[in-house]
Scaffold this active site. Structure first.
Site, short mmCIF file in Angstrom:
data_model
loop_
_atom_site.label_atom_id
_atom_site.label_comp_id
_atom_site.label_asym_id
_atom_site.label_seq_id
_atom_site.Cartn_x
_atom_site.Cartn_y
_atom_site.Cartn_z
N THR A 111 0.86 -1.19 0.00
CA THR A 111 0.00 0.00 0.00
C THR A 111 0.89 1.23 0.00
O THR A 111 1.95 1.22 0.61
CB THR A 111 -0.85 -0.04 1.29
OG1 THR A 111 -1.85 -1.02 1.13
CG2 THR A 111 -1.49 1.30 1.60
N ARG B 58 -14.67 -6.72 -0.17
CA ARG B 58 -14.09 -6.27 1.11
C ARG B 58 -13.51 -4.85 0.96
O ARG B 58 -12.81 -4.54 0.02
CB ARG B 58 -12.98 -7.24 1.53
CG ARG B 58 -12.24 -6.84 2.82
CD ARG B 58 -10.91 -6.18 2.51
NE ARG B 58 -10.06 -6.06 3.70
CZ ARG B 58 -8.94 -5.36 3.71
NH1 ARG B 58 -8.51 -4.73 2.64
NH2 ARG B 58 -8.21 -5.28 4.81
N GLY C 138 -11.12 -2.12 2.94
CA GLY C 138 -10.15 -2.04 4.04
C GLY C 138 -10.18 -0.69 4.74
O GLY C 138 -11.14 0.08 4.62
N ASP C 139 -9.10 -0.42 5.47
CA ASP C 139 -9.00 0.83 6.23
C ASP C 139 -8.69 2.04 5.35
O ASP C 139 -8.99 3.18 5.73
CB ASP C 139 -7.89 0.71 7.28
CG ASP C 139 -6.54 0.42 6.64
OD1 ASP C 139 -6.47 -0.44 5.73
OD2 ASP C 139 -5.54 1.05 7.04
N THR D 5 -0.57 1.79 6.87
CA THR D 5 -0.48 0.58 6.07
C THR D 5 -0.45 -0.63 7.00
O THR D 5 0.10 -0.55 8.09
CB THR D 5 0.78 0.58 5.18
OG1 THR D 5 0.92 -0.71 4.57
CG2 THR D 5 2.06 0.90 5.95
N GLY D 6 -1.04 -1.72 6.54
CA GLY D 6 -1.02 -2.92 7.39
C GLY D 6 -2.34 -3.66 7.29
O GLY D 6 -3.12 -3.45 6.36
N GLY E 139 -5.71 -4.06 7.52
CA GLY E 139 -6.68 -2.98 7.56
C GLY E 139 -7.76 -3.10 8.62
O GLY E 139 -8.17 -2.10 9.21
N1 ASP Z 1 -4.21 -1.57 4.82
C1 ASP Z 1 -4.43 -2.22 3.56
C2 ASP Z 1 -5.74 -2.96 3.63
O1 ASP Z 1 -6.00 -3.60 4.62
C3 ASP Z 1 -3.36 -3.18 3.19
C4 ASP Z 1 -1.95 -2.64 3.27
O2 ASP Z 1 -1.68 -1.65 3.90
O3 ASP Z 1 -1.08 -3.24 2.68
O4 ASP Z 1 -6.47 -2.94 2.68
#
Ligand code: ASP
Length: 357
Positions: free
Chosen positions: A217, A245, A247-248, A268-269, A271
């Site tokens: 991301t 889905r 995400g965040d 990032t992470g 979500g």
């Molecule tokens: N945060 C993103 C999600 O969950 C994924 C990512 O940061 O790599 O969609």
């Protein structure tokens, strides 16, 4: 004699006025030059593990990050806005298949790429987001359009694509976004799900995976010469996520937040954990209502709120005075920054907890 004296007096007066005017101009210039500005960019918390990082891979990532940071910084340097700077910086990473955003986004459980993005203006607290889109080349541009044009915060799916197209937002067919490594990651994740391969991680796209499983991301935060903060984030989400889905990343306050009174944040992470902890807004709130500084606030959100639920990932940010900070509990996070006060441009992948005043 009187006339001559009068003339000399006038000359003196004019020259005094000139000096005063020049002084004023110089002091204005000094003020403008001293106004700090900065940009910080991330390329995801799902970095290639250090032991698998080759010099060639590292070079490719560093060059793209550098191009992104430098592009945003040049806009700030010329007096451009933080919104324009982060948008341009994110576009560079969305166009590169190295990162999980735009071209090269990860695949969902039915083999499609579904992208999310959001942007927030710290001056007005206006925000825009786009979710679950398949054809928008640069989702951050669509998020900006939503923010600037209709008074809504989020549009989603095919109808969002229909809305943005007449405004000149570029759509591409699905082949444009395809990346073989990402597709192989999906196949591997699905084999693990069926028990054909041993399961490596609950979160398919975080640090237990190497190269072909990597994600990334992207996000950017900037402070411009006018003291305005902006933050933006763009992603393909997580490998093998359920179709539909969200995400965040497109959720304001979870993956992205900006407020001139506190800070700008891009996350990032995994979500779901960033949504459940309202992570980006929580940093801002801890600063506003508890008086924490940016690094303590980030530390609390990542190492208490996210950690305690079992989530992982990271975030970057800038406070209202231009202090840059980041925090993560994953193996690494591609990130870098450039400020008007510090030279040269800095890029890091693994070491933690850097704060730049
Ligand atoms: N945060 C993103 C999600 O969950 C994924 C990512 O940061 O790599 O969609």
């Amino acid at each position: 004699m009187k006339i001559v004296l009068g003339f000399v007096f006038c000359l003196l007066l004019i020259s005094c006025q000139k000096v005063e005017k020049k002084d004023v101009v110089e002091s204005i210039e000094t003020v403008v030059e001293e106004t700090p500005f900065a940009i910080v960019v991330h390329g995801g918390a799902g970095t290639i593990k250090k032991e698998y990082m080759t010099p060639e891979r590292e070079k490719a990532y560093k060059e793209k990050m550098q191009e992104s940071i430098q592009t945003g910084y040049s806009i700030l340097e010329k007096g451009g806005t933080s919104l324009d700077a982060i948008q341009a910086a994110i576009n560079i990473l969305e166009d590169s298949p190295l990162f999980n955003a735009g071209k090269g986004s990860v695949f969902n459980s039915e083999g499609k790429q579904e992208m999310d993005a959001s942007i927030m203006d710290g001056k007005t607290l206006n925000a825009g987001a786009i979710a679950g889109v398949h054809h928008i080349k640069n989702p951050i541009n669509a998020a900006r359009l939503v923010m600037d044009s209709i008074g809504h915060v989020m549009l989603s799916g095919d109808r969002a694509e229909d809305f943005v197209k007449p405004f000149g937002i570029v759509l591409e067919n699905e082949d444009y976004f395809y990346d073989e490594n990402r597709y192989n990651s999906l196949l591997k994740a699905q084999e693990e799900e069926k028990g054909i391969l041993p399961k490596q991680s609950a979160m398919i796209n975080l640090e237990t995976f190497i190269d072909e499983h990597k994600k990334g991301t992207v996000g950017a935060v900037a402070l411009d010469k006018f003291g305005n903060l902006a933050a933006g984030t763009s992603t393909g989400g997580m490998t093998n996520k359920k179709f539909g889905r969200i995400g965040d990343v497109p959720i304001i306050g979870a993956g992205t937040y900006a407020n001139n009174a506190s800070c700008g944040i891009s996350c990032t992470g995994w979500g779901e954990f960033f949504i459940r902890t309202v992570a980006a807004n929580q940093v801002s709130s801890l600063m506003l209502y508890k008086g924490l500084d940016i690094e303590s606030a980030m530390n609390q959100v990542i190492h208490q709120a996210i950690d305690s639920l079992g989530g992982d990932g990271g975030m970057i940010g800038i406070d209202k005075k231009g202090k840059i900070a980041w925090e993560f509990n994953s193996a690494g996070m591609y990130r870098g920054y450039k400020t008007s006060a510090s030279e040269p441009l800095i890029i890091e992948f693994y070491e933690k907890n850097k704060v730049v005043e």
